[in-house]
Design an enzyme around this catalytic site. Structure first.
Site, mmCIF file in Angstrom:
data_model
loop_
_atom_site.group_PDB
_atom_site.id
_atom_site.type_symbol
_atom_site.label_atom_id
_atom_site.label_comp_id
_atom_site.label_asym_id
_atom_site.label_seq_id
_atom_site.Cartn_x
_atom_site.Cartn_y
_atom_site.Cartn_z
ATOM 1 N N ASN A 7 0.970 -1.128 0.060
ATOM 2 C CA ASN A 7 -0.002 0.072 0.028
ATOM 3 C C ASN A 7 1.005 1.135 0.122
ATOM 4 O OD1 ASN A 7 -1.867 2.105 0.525
ATOM 5 N ND2 ASN A 7 -2.668 0.948 2.248
ATOM 6 N N ARG A 100 -2.633 -2.159 -3.471
ATOM 7 C CA ARG A 100 -3.884 -1.318 -3.479
ATOM 8 C C ARG A 100 -3.770 -0.031 -4.284
ATOM 9 N NH1 ARG A 100 -5.076 3.217 1.113
ATOM 10 N NH2 ARG A 100 -7.342 3.437 0.546
ATOM 11 N N HIS A 190 -12.720 3.141 -0.022
ATOM 12 C CA HIS A 190 -12.651 2.288 1.167
ATOM 13 C C HIS A 190 -13.369 1.012 0.682
ATOM 14 C CE1 HIS A 190 -12.443 6.033 4.123
ATOM 15 N NE2 HIS A 190 -11.243 5.407 4.075
ATOM 16 N N ARG A 251 -10.636 16.335 6.532
ATOM 17 C CA ARG A 251 -11.526 16.830 5.525
ATOM 18 C C ARG A 251 -13.045 17.071 6.040
ATOM 19 N NH1 ARG A 251 -10.169 11.178 3.039
ATOM 20 N NH2 ARG A 251 -8.178 11.408 2.293
ATOM 21 N N GLU A 396 -8.239 -4.770 5.580
ATOM 22 C CA GLU A 396 -8.417 -4.454 4.367
ATOM 23 C C GLU A 396 -7.163 -5.535 3.535
ATOM 24 O OE1 GLU A 396 -8.946 -0.252 3.193
ATOM 25 O OE2 GLU A 396 -8.472 -0.453 5.225
#
Ligand code: AMP
Length: 415
Positions: A7, A100, A190, A251, A396
């Site tokens: 990742n 990923r 996600h 965010r 994940e």
């Protein structure tokens, strides 16, 4: 198979080595044998932390100038006789690499084996995710440079799980030509985490896929919600980019787009500067003025800090809004799943989100809620709650590894 799961961020390289194969999926006997992280890639004082299962972590600060050097450093550690990773002595013991990739656009609705054509198409998606895809690509190119074609590489996309959304969920109400010309639409992110949670819930509840009607809440530094009906994602809170939806660490989530023009006219900076504010200086950090970390916010709120209290209330209310919207969209749900750093650890946030939803059939058991911390998988609703509430730790990397196996073995995903 030993799968190297990678990742890559713009200045970080995160990896796991997972021992897995088709027959191990059903019994969940696949397991991680090593993991690690290199931060500050590109600097002379990159931070290295590696750990083989059952051994003390290796920590170091060294110059690591790019992603290629980072991967070579991992290889060196793996092949060092002092490092004892179960079943792995050299890179030859790695059978596949799973990357990923954040944005797969409309082109990638499932994981794929990487070849020249796929690489070109991931490049094309880069303008949709300029903060993420170029970094993911650096990892792929570095692996090609180091290992050539010897090891199959697979791309797993964050957007893919949400490709089953219907047009009424993914279109923005702007002139349709912008979708037709530039593919401006909602994609969602996600996806691997939401898919994992749906899969894990199905196993815990002992249900077939068609009976999985749930709302998944990935609440980490980035936050998103997904509405999952009959096992498929029908809506999610992130949009063209990960900026839309829930309030996150830094965010803003949903905001009236007119704010951008208004701030621009006030001389705050260029459009890019304002988006930088919305992406990196807003959310919990912006409202609290303290931190993007929920632990700091909770602590400050408990000491009477008003801004921290407000940030917490705003965070919880936004999650509630999405739960309400998705319950309406799906005509109810069987379960709500909390996951990721905040969802797995913050009893306070879970309590605030579920408070006042009793009339919708959601009733939390306070004691069970308090117990669900530190990566525990637990049902936290009262026995007679019409909608179950679960805390399920996300994983994940496991899905990245399993998808890699499926693609390499050419076995379609049945879930
Ligand atoms: P993730 O992106 O899933 O790694 O989540 C990281 C975020 O989880 C951190 O920034 C914290 O805001 C939050 N977090 C982690 N541990 C806790 C905790 N014990 N209580 C509240 N929030 C936490």
């Amino acid at each position: 198979m030993n799968v190297f799961v990678l990742n890559c961020g713009s200045s970080s390289v995160k990896f796991q080595i997972i021992n897995t194969d088709l027959e191990m999926f059903e019994t969940d006997s696949d397991h991680r044998v090593a993991k690690g992280l290199i931060e500050r890639v590109g600097k002379d004082d990159a931070i290295i932390s590696f750990e083989a299962d059952g051994q003390s972590p290796v920590k170091a600060i060294e110059p690591i100038h790019d992603h290629r050097e980072a991967i070579l450093r991992i290889k060196k550690w793996m092949e060092d006789p002092a490092t004892k990773i179960d079943g792995i002595h050299s890179w030859d013991d790695i059978h596949a690499i799973g990357h990923r990739v954040v944005h797969g656009g409309e082109r990638f609705t499932k994981s794929v084996k990487i070849d020249k054509d796929v690489l070109a198409q991931i490049e094309e998606c880069s303008d949709l995710a300029p903060l993420h895809n170029p970094a993911n690509l650096k990892g792929i190119y570095a692996c090609y440079e180091i290992f050539g074609d010897r090891i199959p590489q697979v791309a797993i996309f964050d957007t893919a799980f949400h490709s089953t959304m219907a047009a009424e969920s993914y279109m923005y109400a702007i002139p349709v030509e912008y979708y037709e010309k530039y593919r401006v639409r909602r994609y969602g992110f996600h996806g691997t985490s939401h898919r994992y949670l749906a899969y894990r819930y199905r196993k815990l509840a002992g249900k077939p896929r068609e009976e999985v009607n749930i709302i998944t809440l990935h609440l980490g530094n980035g936050c998103s919600a997904a509405a999952i009906k009959k096992g498929y994602s029908v809506n999610t809170s992130m949009g063209l980019t990960p900026l839309e939806g829930l309030i996150m660490g830094t965010r803003s989530g949903d905001i009236d787009p007119a704010v951008v023009e208004y701030l621009f006219n006030k001389g705050i900076g260029s459009v890019a500067d304002i988006f930088n504010i919305l992406n990196k200086k807003s959310g919990m950090l912006g409202v609290s003025g303290l931190s993007n970390d929920m632990r700091d916010i909770e602590k400050a709120a408990s000491q009477g800090n008003r801004q921290a209290e407000l940030a917490l209330k705003m965070f919880a209310l936004r999650v509630k809004k999405y739960i309400g919207a998705y319950l309406a969209e799906m005509n109810g749900a069987d379960a709500i799943i909390f996951s990721a750093g905040i969802g797995e650890n913050s009893a306070l946030v879970r309590k605030m989100v579920c408070q006042g939803l009793e009339n919708l059939g959601i009733e939390l058991d306070e004691e069970l809620n308090r117990q669900a911390v530190g990566g525990k998988c637990l049902k936290i609703s009262k026995a007679d709650s019409q909608i179950a509430v679960w805390v399920i730790p996300t994983n994940e990397e496991l899905l990245l590894a399993r998808d890699t196996v499926r693609v390499v073995r050419d076995v379609p995903r049945n879930w």
